[in-house]
Scaffold this motif. Structure first.
Motif, PDB file in Angstrom:
ATOM      1  N   ALA A  37      59.313  56.968   6.674  1.00  0.00           N
ATOM      2  CA  ALA A  37      58.674  58.070   5.794  1.00  0.00           C
ATOM      3  C   ALA A  37      56.941  58.025   6.889  1.00  0.00           C
ATOM      4  CB  ALA A  37      57.957  58.213   4.520  1.00  0.00           C
ATOM      5  N   LEU A  38      55.900  56.362   6.798  1.00  0.00           N
ATOM      6  CA  LEU A  38      54.781  56.117   7.328  1.00  0.00           C
ATOM      7  C   LEU A  38      54.417  56.605   8.738  1.00  0.00           C
ATOM      8  CD1 LEU A  38      54.049  53.074   5.043  1.00  0.00           C
ATOM      9  CD2 LEU A  38      53.096  55.275   5.183  1.00  0.00           C
ATOM     10  N   VAL A  39      56.117  55.952   9.093  1.00  0.00           N
ATOM     11  CA  VAL A  39      55.500  55.933  10.710  1.00  0.00           C
ATOM     12  C   VAL A  39      55.884  57.599  11.050  1.00  0.00           C
ATOM     13  CG1 VAL A  39      56.716  55.496  12.431  1.00  0.00           C
ATOM     14  CG2 VAL A  39      56.495  53.652  11.418  1.00  0.00           C
ATOM     15  N   MET A  40      56.701  58.260  10.219  1.00  0.00           N
ATOM     16  CA  MET A  40      56.729  60.016  10.526  1.00  0.00           C
ATOM     17  C   MET A  40      55.727  60.632   9.930  1.00  0.00           C
ATOM     18  SD  MET A  40      59.123  62.494  11.631  1.00  0.00           S
ATOM     19  CE  MET A  40      60.242  61.032  11.219  1.00  0.00           C
ATOM     20  N   SER A  41      54.570  60.119   9.125  1.00  0.00           N
ATOM     21  CA  SER A  41      53.513  60.441   8.513  1.00  0.00           C
ATOM     22  C   SER A  41      52.653  60.833   9.645  1.00  0.00           C
ATOM     23  CB  SER A  41      53.146  60.293   7.189  1.00  0.00           C
ATOM     24  OG  SER A  41      52.514  58.923   7.140  1.00  0.00           O
ATOM     25  N   TYR A  42      52.674  59.652  10.971  1.00  0.00           N
ATOM     26  CA  TYR A  42      51.678  59.240  11.449  1.00  0.00           C
ATOM     27  C   TYR A  42      51.874  60.224  12.647  1.00  0.00           C
ATOM     28  CZ  TYR A  42      49.528  57.344  15.573  1.00  0.00           C
ATOM     29  OH  TYR A  42      48.631  57.316  16.798  1.00  0.00           O
ATOM     30  N   TYR A  43      52.872  61.003  12.537  1.00  0.00           N
ATOM     31  CA  TYR A  43      53.486  61.871  13.736  1.00  0.00           C
ATOM     32  C   TYR A  43      53.184  63.459  13.514  1.00  0.00           C
ATOM     33  CZ  TYR A  43      54.463  57.717  16.623  1.00  0.00           C
ATOM     34  OH  TYR A  43      54.977  56.741  17.610  1.00  0.00           O
ATOM     35  N   ALA A  44      53.871  63.303  12.288  1.00  0.00           N
ATOM     36  CA  ALA A  44      53.845  64.560  11.289  1.00  0.00           C
ATOM     37  C   ALA A  44      51.851  65.282  10.998  1.00  0.00           C
ATOM     38  CB  ALA A  44      54.385  65.122  10.359  1.00  0.00           C
ATOM     39  N   ALA A  45      51.254  65.011  10.809  1.00  0.00           N
ATOM     40  CA  ALA A  45      50.088  64.513   9.529  1.00  0.00           C
ATOM     41  C   ALA A  45      49.273  65.604  11.060  1.00  0.00           C
ATOM     42  CB  ALA A  45      49.422  63.856   9.091  1.00  0.00           C
ATOM     43  N   PRO A  46      48.207  66.301  10.704  1.00  0.00           N
ATOM     44  CA  PRO A  46      47.239  67.035  11.417  1.00  0.00           C
ATOM     45  C   PRO A  46      46.467  65.753  12.160  1.00  0.00           C
ATOM     46  CG  PRO A  46      47.100  67.352   9.671  1.00  0.00           C
ATOM     47  CD  PRO A  46      47.176  66.538   8.913  1.00  0.00           C
ATOM     48  N   GLU A  47      45.712  65.874  13.078  1.00  0.00           N
ATOM     49  CA  GLU A  47      45.582  64.913  14.408  1.00  0.00           C
ATOM     50  C   GLU A  47      43.363  64.519  13.640  1.00  0.00           C
ATOM     51  OE1 GLU A  47      45.840  65.881  18.504  1.00  0.00           O
ATOM     52  OE2 GLU A  47      47.599  65.141  18.148  1.00  0.00           O
ATOM     53  N   SER A  48      42.591  63.242  13.345  1.00  0.00           N
ATOM     54  CA  SER A  48      41.129  62.900  13.440  1.00  0.00           C
ATOM     55  C   SER A  48      41.045  64.239  14.213  1.00  0.00           C
ATOM     56  CB  SER A  48      41.044  61.986  13.240  1.00  0.00           C
ATOM     57  OG  SER A  48      41.929  61.270  11.778  1.00  0.00           O
ATOM     58  N   ASN A  49      39.007  64.919  13.606  1.00  0.00           N
ATOM     59  CA  ASN A  49      38.981  65.016  14.163  1.00  0.00           C
ATOM     60  C   ASN A  49      37.243  64.052  14.368  1.00  0.00           C
ATOM     61  OD1 ASN A  49      37.354  66.792  16.289  1.00  0.00           O
ATOM     62  ND2 ASN A  49      37.172  68.508  14.777  1.00  0.00           N
ATOM     63  N   TYR A  50      37.469  63.084  15.678  1.00  0.00           N
ATOM     64  CA  TYR A  50      36.004  62.376  15.642  1.00  0.00           C
ATOM     65  C   TYR A  50      35.125  62.883  16.490  1.00  0.00           C
ATOM     66  CZ  TYR A  50      39.681  59.218  13.872  1.00  0.00           C
ATOM     67  OH  TYR A  50      40.558  57.862  13.326  1.00  0.00           O
ATOM     68  N   GLY A  51      33.948  62.029  16.365  1.00  0.00           N
ATOM     69  CA  GLY A  51      32.922  62.676  17.213  1.00  0.00           C
ATOM     70  C   GLY A  51      32.999  62.296  18.681  1.00  0.00           C
ATOM     71  N   ILE A  52      34.338  61.281  19.166  1.00  0.00           N
ATOM     72  CA  ILE A  52      33.762  61.632  20.531  1.00  0.00           C
ATOM     73  C   ILE A  52      34.992  62.466  21.083  1.00  0.00           C
ATOM     74  CG2 ILE A  52      35.821  59.825  20.105  1.00  0.00           C
ATOM     75  CD1 ILE A  52      33.396  58.931  23.337  1.00  0.00           C
ATOM     76  N   VAL A  53      35.756  62.826  20.080  1.00  0.00           N
ATOM     77  CA  VAL A  53      36.389  64.342  20.424  1.00  0.00           C
ATOM     78  C   VAL A  53      36.232  65.376  20.480  1.00  0.00           C
ATOM     79  CG1 VAL A  53      38.650  65.507  19.461  1.00  0.00           C
ATOM     80  CG2 VAL A  53      38.548  63.219  19.505  1.00  0.00           C
ATOM     81  N   LYS A  54      34.833  65.553  19.758  1.00  0.00           N
ATOM     82  CA  LYS A  54      34.565  66.619  19.575  1.00  0.00           C
ATOM     83  C   LYS A  54      33.225  67.244  20.669  1.00  0.00           C
ATOM     84  CE  LYS A  54      33.875  67.380  14.510  1.00  0.00           C
ATOM     85  NZ  LYS A  54      33.096  67.210  13.870  1.00  0.00           N
ATOM     86  N   TYR A  55      32.459  65.863  21.024  1.00  0.00           N
ATOM     87  CA  TYR A  55      31.578  65.267  22.787  1.00  0.00           C
ATOM     88  C   TYR A  55      32.044  66.196  23.314  1.00  0.00           C
ATOM     89  CZ  TYR A  55      29.186  63.676  25.760  1.00  0.00           C
ATOM     90  OH  TYR A  55      27.429  62.791  26.904  1.00  0.00           O
ATOM     91  N   TYR A  56      34.270  65.764  23.981  1.00  0.00           N
ATOM     92  CA  TYR A  56      34.380  65.977  25.409  1.00  0.00           C
ATOM     93  C   TYR A  56      34.934  66.978  24.728  1.00  0.00           C
ATOM     94  CZ  TYR A  56      32.986  61.034  27.337  1.00  0.00           C
ATOM     95  OH  TYR A  56      32.430  60.477  28.062  1.00  0.00           O
ATOM     96  N   ASN A  57      34.862  68.043  24.025  1.00  0.00           N
ATOM     97  CA  ASN A  57      35.812  69.160  23.396  1.00  0.00           C
ATOM     98  C   ASN A  57      36.952  69.596  23.658  1.00  0.00           C
ATOM     99  OD1 ASN A  57      33.394  70.729  22.590  1.00  0.00           O
ATOM    100  ND2 ASN A  57      32.948  70.804  24.938  1.00  0.00           N
ATOM    101  N   ILE A  58      37.554  68.034  23.013  1.00  0.00           N
ATOM    102  CA  ILE A  58      39.109  67.647  23.257  1.00  0.00           C
ATOM    103  C   ILE A  58      40.099  68.675  22.054  1.00  0.00           C
ATOM    104  CG2 ILE A  58      41.148  66.137  23.117  1.00  0.00           C
ATOM    105  CD1 ILE A  58      38.762  63.823  24.382  1.00  0.00           C
ATOM    106  N   ASP A  59      40.956  69.216  22.276  1.00  0.00           N
ATOM    107  CA  ASP A  59      42.011  69.703  21.362  1.00  0.00           C
ATOM    108  C   ASP A  59      42.458  69.205  20.577  1.00  0.00           C
ATOM    109  OD1 ASP A  59      40.782  72.323  21.620  1.00  0.00           O
ATOM    110  OD2 ASP A  59      41.986  73.500  23.862  1.00  0.00           O
TER     111      ASP A  59
END
Length: 126
Positions: A37-59
């Motif tokens: 279930a821990l492994v499954m939650s890694y793939y099922a949960a929403p992705e984290s929106n880190y600062g570097i992701v916001k900087y490069y406008n990655i969806d």
């Protein structure tokens, strides 16, 4: 050492019965289901929106993946059920105060139930 009293409790059980092995099998399967279930939650949960992701406008995905969340939900219920079965067998099998109270299974059952309610609240089911 003839005059000293023996303070330890003498074990009178000859061998482990099938309930002992069933309890261990349920406990092991509960922990393995929890790890899956821990492994499954890694793939099922929403992705984290880190600062570097916001900087490069990655969806990034801001929602739970519904099919994987269903499998995660099933895994958590199965883990909670097998954990409960192990606790139930231990409750009726353990007769001595010296028998292990299985605190790790109580902890696992609590974590499973809290995680189930968290997933239900994130999916706005109740």
């Amino acid at each position: 050492m003839k005059g000293k009293k023996q303070t330890s409790i003498e074990e009178k059980r000859k061998a482990q019965d099938s309930w002992f092995y069933a309890k261990g099998l349920f406990a092991l399967s509960a922990w393995l289901l929890f790890l899956f279930a821990l492994v499954m939650s890694y793939y099922a949960a929403p992705e984290s929106n880190y600062g570097i992701v916001k900087y490069y406008n990655i969806d990034v995905r801001q929602f739970w993946l519904t099919p994987l969340t269903g499998y995660l939900y099933i895994l958590l219920w199965l883990s909670a059920f097998t954990c409960y079965m192990s606790l139930l067998i231990g409750r009726y099998r353990n007769r001595r105060r010296a028998d292990n109270p299985e605190y790790h299974l109580i902890f696992l059952l609590t974590v499973n139930l809290i995680w189930l309610f968290y997933i239900l609240s994130q999916l706005n089911i109740f």
